[in-house]
Design an enzyme around this catalytic site. Structure first.
Site, PDB file in Angstrom:
ATOM      1  N   ARG A  10       6.458  -0.884  10.105  1.00 19.46           N
ATOM      2  CA  ARG A  10       5.798  -1.416   9.349  1.00 19.46           C
ATOM      3  C   ARG A  10       6.480  -0.858   7.966  1.00 19.46           C
ATOM      4  O   ARG A  10       6.487  -1.826   6.406  1.00 19.46           O
ATOM      5  CB  ARG A  10       4.570  -0.559   9.185  1.00 19.46           C
ATOM      6  CG  ARG A  10       3.564  -0.967  10.302  1.00 19.46           C
ATOM      7  CD  ARG A  10       1.726  -0.125  10.074  1.00 19.46           C
ATOM      8  NE  ARG A  10       1.894   1.081  10.257  1.00 19.46           N
ATOM      9  CZ  ARG A  10       1.381   1.349  11.480  1.00 19.46           C
ATOM     10  NH1 ARG A  10       2.243   1.286  11.953  1.00 19.46           N
ATOM     11  NH2 ARG A  10       2.055   2.677  10.982  1.00 19.46           N
ATOM     12  N   GLY A  40       0.565  -1.007   0.111  1.00 16.33           N
ATOM     13  CA  GLY A  40       0.182   0.175   0.005  1.00 16.33           C
ATOM     14  C   GLY A  40       0.758   0.878  -0.478  1.00 16.33           C
ATOM     15  O   GLY A  40       0.865   2.469  -0.728  1.00 16.33           O
ATOM     16  N   SER A  46       0.420  -4.550   5.571  1.00 20.01           N
ATOM     17  CA  SER A  46       0.166  -5.072   7.514  1.00 20.01           C
ATOM     18  C   SER A  46      -1.709  -5.340   7.418  1.00 20.01           C
ATOM     19  O   SER A  46      -2.821  -5.293   7.062  1.00 20.01           O
ATOM     20  CB  SER A  46       0.512  -4.057   7.451  1.00 20.01           C
ATOM     21  OG  SER A  46      -0.231  -2.182   7.231  1.00 20.01           O
ATOM     22  N   ASP A  83      -0.934  -3.968  13.949  1.00 13.40           N
ATOM     23  CA  ASP A  83      -1.901  -4.715  15.057  1.00 13.40           C
ATOM     24  C   ASP A  83      -2.446  -5.355  15.407  1.00 13.40           C
ATOM     25  O   ASP A  83      -2.574  -6.635  14.890  1.00 13.40           O
ATOM     26  CB  ASP A  83      -2.041  -2.877  15.063  1.00 13.40           C
ATOM     27  CG  ASP A  83      -3.143  -3.138  14.236  1.00 13.40           C
ATOM     28  OD1 ASP A  83      -4.366  -2.755  13.842  1.00 13.40           O
ATOM     29  OD2 ASP A  83      -2.847  -2.983  13.035  1.00 13.40           O
ATOM     30  N   ARG A 120      -0.518  -8.533  -3.577  1.00  8.31           N
ATOM     31  CA  ARG A 120      -0.760  -7.239  -1.910  1.00  8.31           C
ATOM     32  C   ARG A 120       0.663  -8.501  -0.726  1.00  8.31           C
ATOM     33  O   ARG A 120       0.104  -9.059  -0.373  1.00  8.31           O
ATOM     34  CB  ARG A 120      -1.733  -7.343  -1.888  1.00  8.31           C
ATOM     35  CG  ARG A 120      -1.906  -6.309  -0.679  1.00  8.31           C
ATOM     36  CD  ARG A 120      -3.899  -5.725  -0.238  1.00  8.31           C
ATOM     37  NE  ARG A 120      -3.822  -5.845   1.473  1.00  8.31           N
ATOM     38  CZ  ARG A 120      -3.261  -4.886   1.795  1.00  8.31           C
ATOM     39  NH1 ARG A 120      -1.997  -3.920   1.675  1.00  8.31           N
ATOM     40  NH2 ARG A 120      -2.975  -4.704   3.444  1.00  8.31           N
ATOM     41  N   ARG A 152       1.732  10.422  -9.447  1.00 10.05           N
ATOM     42  CA  ARG A 152       0.792  10.403  -8.413  1.00 10.05           C
ATOM     43  C   ARG A 152       2.115   9.961  -6.929  1.00 10.05           C
ATOM     44  O   ARG A 152       1.719   9.969  -5.867  1.00 10.05           O
ATOM     45  CB  ARG A 152      -0.497   9.913  -8.367  1.00 10.05           C
ATOM     46  CG  ARG A 152      -1.646  10.651  -8.542  1.00 10.05           C
ATOM     47  CD  ARG A 152      -3.179  10.067  -8.566  1.00 10.05           C
ATOM     48  NE  ARG A 152      -3.610  10.581  -9.274  1.00 10.05           N
ATOM     49  CZ  ARG A 152      -5.707  10.905  -8.882  1.00 10.05           C
ATOM     50  NH1 ARG A 152      -5.513  11.465  -7.413  1.00 10.05           N
ATOM     51  NH2 ARG A 152      -6.583  11.503  -9.451  1.00 10.05           N
ATOM     52  N   ARG A 184       7.426   1.732   1.089  1.00  5.33           N
ATOM     53  CA  ARG A 184       7.952   0.361   1.217  1.00  5.33           C
ATOM     54  C   ARG A 184       7.879  -0.311   0.159  1.00  5.33           C
ATOM     55  O   ARG A 184       8.688  -1.412  -0.431  1.00  5.33           O
ATOM     56  CB  ARG A 184       6.514  -0.648   1.453  1.00  5.33           C
ATOM     57  CG  ARG A 184       6.692  -2.053   2.558  1.00  5.33           C
ATOM     58  CD  ARG A 184       5.807  -2.470   2.462  1.00  5.33           C
ATOM     59  NE  ARG A 184       5.246  -2.211   4.123  1.00  5.33           N
ATOM     60  CZ  ARG A 184       3.727  -2.235   4.031  1.00  5.33           C
ATOM     61  NH1 ARG A 184       3.069  -2.720   3.710  1.00  5.33           N
ATOM     62  NH2 ARG A 184       3.093  -1.929   5.481  1.00  5.33           N
TER      63      ARG A 184
END
Length: 248
Positions: free
Chosen positions: A227, A24, A94, A214, A91, A47, A28
């Site tokens: 993360r 996402g 997290s 989490d 994908r 973007r 990363r």
């Protein structure tokens, strides 16, 4: 090579590998490219999503961010599947655990993805649709997780349209997740269901592998930097899947 730019991806034909890892977070994506790919090249930055292509163990692999939520990953996966020759999207994200036996840094491999989203309405289907992963990608991910000695869990996740819900506390936990918890759903995330639906619609393959960042029940959590930079086992698993799928 011809330019086959779309509204959200400014790239040429052949710029992407057969398999794309899709976190996402754009940072990363950059981390994976710089730490795992050989000779990574920035092929898209519309973007600021940071799409890179390089090689891993001699195989051409790409990584590009999706942003947050099903509308975002729906757009990027649609364009990659339909205009750039991508066959597999994994994908790497997290997720928040809702089971006591699934802990921080464990991997969850999403065999299926429940959702409260209206994303499936566009396909004009009777009843409900069950978004599921590609078995080929899933089985290779399990092999890779075992090879890396990862603690992993295979099962259902829930892809939610909301991060901040109007929750009510009840003795058994948040009322919005208790029903999912009792049905064995492993964790909460926000993208897998849309990715799986697009893959099904266009005859492609998709998988969601998440690291637990989490714990919804216990309140434990990782930091943003953790993360971004420390979910390396998940990244290695996904890259090994990309290598395994290159000739299929």
């Amino acid at each position: 090579m011809s330019n086959c730019s779309t509204p959200h991806i400014n790239a040429k034909s052949g710029d992407f590998g057969k398999t794309v890892l899709m976190p996402g977070d754009p940072l990363r994506s950059k981390f994976i490219a710089e730490n795992f790919l050989e000779n990574p090249v920035l092929v898209n930055n519309v973007r600021g999503v940071q799409g890179y292509t390089g090689t891993y163990k001699g195989v051409k692999v790409s990584v590009m961010a999706s942003g947050m939520g099903m509308p975002a990953i729906g757009i990027y996966s649609h364009e990659l599947f339909n205009f750039f020759g991508v066959e597999n999207i994994i994908r790497v994200g997290s997720a928040g655990s809702i089971q006591e036996n699934i802990h921080l840094y464990d991997l969850v491999i999403a065999q299926g993805a429940c959702t409260d989203s209206n994303f499936a309405a566009q396909f004009h289907l009777p009843g409900t649709f069950a978004p599921i992963a590609s078995y080929e990608l899933l089985s290779e991910a399990v092999k890779a997780a075992q090879a890396h000695g990862a603690v992993y869990h295979v099962g259902n996740v829930n892809s939610s349209d909301v991060f901040y819900g109007d929750h009510v506390d009840v003795p058994t936990g948040l009322d919005s997740v208790y029903g999912l918890k009792k049905m064995g759903v492993m964790a909460l995330e926000m993208e897998a269901a849309a990715l799986y639906m697009n893959a099904a619609r266009y005859g492609k393959r998709a998988l969601c592998v998440c690291t637990i960042s989490d714990h919804v029940i216990t309140g434990e959590e990782t930091t943003a930097q953790e993360r971004q930079n420390s979910f390396t086992t998940m990244m290695k698993v996904a890259l090994d899947v990309a290598v395994a799928m290159e000739n299929r």
